[in-house]
Design an enzyme around this catalytic site. Structure first.
Site, PDB file in Angstrom:
ATOM      1  N   SER A   8       0.723  -3.254   0.297  1.00  9.55           N
ATOM      2  CA  SER A   8       0.136  -1.669   0.918  1.00  9.55           C
ATOM      3  C   SER A   8       0.828  -1.847   2.541  1.00  9.55           C
ATOM      4  CB  SER A   8      -1.010  -1.646   0.770  1.00  9.55           C
ATOM      5  OG  SER A   8      -1.443  -1.327  -0.644  1.00  9.55           O
ATOM      6  N   HIS A  10      -3.658  -1.968   5.793  1.00  5.54           N
ATOM      7  CA  HIS A  10      -3.182  -0.650   5.844  1.00  5.54           C
ATOM      8  C   HIS A  10      -2.866  -0.137   7.204  1.00  5.54           C
ATOM      9  CE1 HIS A  10      -4.595   0.654   1.324  1.00  5.54           C
ATOM     10  NE2 HIS A  10      -3.966  -0.514   1.610  1.00  5.54           N
TER      11      HIS A  10
END
Length: 353
Positions: free
Chosen positions: A239, A299
């Site tokens: 991610s 993220h």
């Protein structure tokens, strides 16, 4: 100074490296009756409209038309127009008259946006976009190996070697290799789809090695940031790299704003995608108090790294002064943040106990 020397001083090159799309837009602008041809009268009107009629008398316009009109039809079609614009004889024969003529038919950016869409022309299948495909294949192979051992939840033999383990930070490779580990089939498939969907188009314009730098930078930033903000959290998944790719699209939109079609729409889409996903993860954790294994810090850090590194390494088709200043700012900020993260992991012992 002789007349010939004066002509050399004021002349401009007539071999600009522009695409057919660039010349097509100029041609269409001056094809007043939209018949796909530029007539003598249209050519003359162009010159007169720019107040060059005193510099380009009728006989000069006729010579320009004769040189460009290869089939003697009395008109310039698009192919003849482009050939004329690239013909070095035009400059040699007509000197500064032709230079002024060229200035008259190449419009400024204000009336006609001749750069818009140039970015889209840069898409190419050669060299092949292999980086994201190879990374995805490696992730699939490693996941399948652990699955063959009955482990798909990041507890298999491969996952235990590559996962980011906060208790084994001295094994520095884990700060990068956690991107190869996934917790379940859904986690793997989602990451694969997003990184291929976002990464391959970037590679087709910016080439694989630039995209690889952005991706790895996002992965490294994600683990470093998580180690400092959530020092007991394990990390698995790509991610950080995926969000770096999302932010890299934002970076290339910023740096190639004038050269991209629908730049504002693309920018809003990527910003909305990033904000909604990260915002949802933060809301679920701190307001709804849901226990989810989503490393939103990875993220966010991946997105920041992707933006900064994207500005630094991705192609900028038309460099402007403010973009150079932005480039330096992005480079300095990125390396400052990464250096701070590395030093904190090395020397801030109490934080990890």
């Amino acid at each position: 100074m002789s007349s010939q020397q004066r002509e050399t001083v004021v002349s401009v090159p007539l071999t600009p490296t522009r695409s057919d799309l660039y010349w097509r837009r100029i041609f269409n602008k001056y094809d007043r009756d939209n018949d796909g041809r530029i007539s003598y009268l249209e050519l003359k009107n162009i010159i007169e409209s720019r107040e060059y009629d005193h510099d380009l008398p009728d006989n000069v316009v006729e010579k320009i038309m004769e040189l460009g009109d290869r089939d003697n039809s009395g008109y310039l079609d698009f192919a003849e127009f482009v050939e004329m614009m690239h013909n070095p004889d035009l400059k040699a024969v007509f000197g500064h008259f032709v230079a002024r003529y060229v200035h008259s038919i190449i419009p400024n950016r204000d009336p006609v946006d001749t750069t818009d869409g140039i970015y889209e022309e840069e898409y190419s299948c050669w060299p092949p976009a292999i980086c994201m495909i190879l990374i995805s294949l490696i992730e699939i192979v490693l996941f399948c190996y652990d699955a063959s051992q009955g482990k798909t939840d990041a507890t298999g033999p491969v996952a235990q070697i590559f996962i980011y383990n906060p208790h084994k930070r001295q094994e520095a490779w884990r700060f990068l290799t956690y991107m190869l580990v996934h917790v379940g089939v859904v986690h793997l498939v989602v990451n694969l789809l997003v990184q291929l969907f976002l990464g391959v188009p970037l590679e087709m314009v910016h080439r694989w090695w630039r995209v690889a730098l952005v991706y790895v930078a996002g992965v490294a930033a994600g683990s470093l940031a998580t180690s400092l903000t959530d020092p007991k959290v394990y990390l698995a998944g790509a991610s950080g790299g995926v969000y770096a790719l999302i932010a890299a699209h934002i970076a290339t939109i910023i740096m190639n704003w004038a050269e991209m079609e629908f730049a504002i729409v693309q920018l809003l889409v990527f910003l909305l995608l990033t904000i909604v996903d990260i915002g949802t993860a933060v809301y679920d954790r701190y307001w709804r108090h849901l226990q989810q294994n989503i490393g939103y810090v990875a993220h966010l850090a991946g997105a920041v790294a992707g933006l900064l590194v994207g500005i630094g390494v991705l192609r900028n088709l038309e460099k402007r002064k403010w973009e150079k200043r932005l480039w330096w700012a992005a480079v300095v900020i990125y390396f400052s943040l990464m250096l701070a993260g590395v030093l904190a992991n090395i020397f801030w012992y109490s934080h990890f106990q």
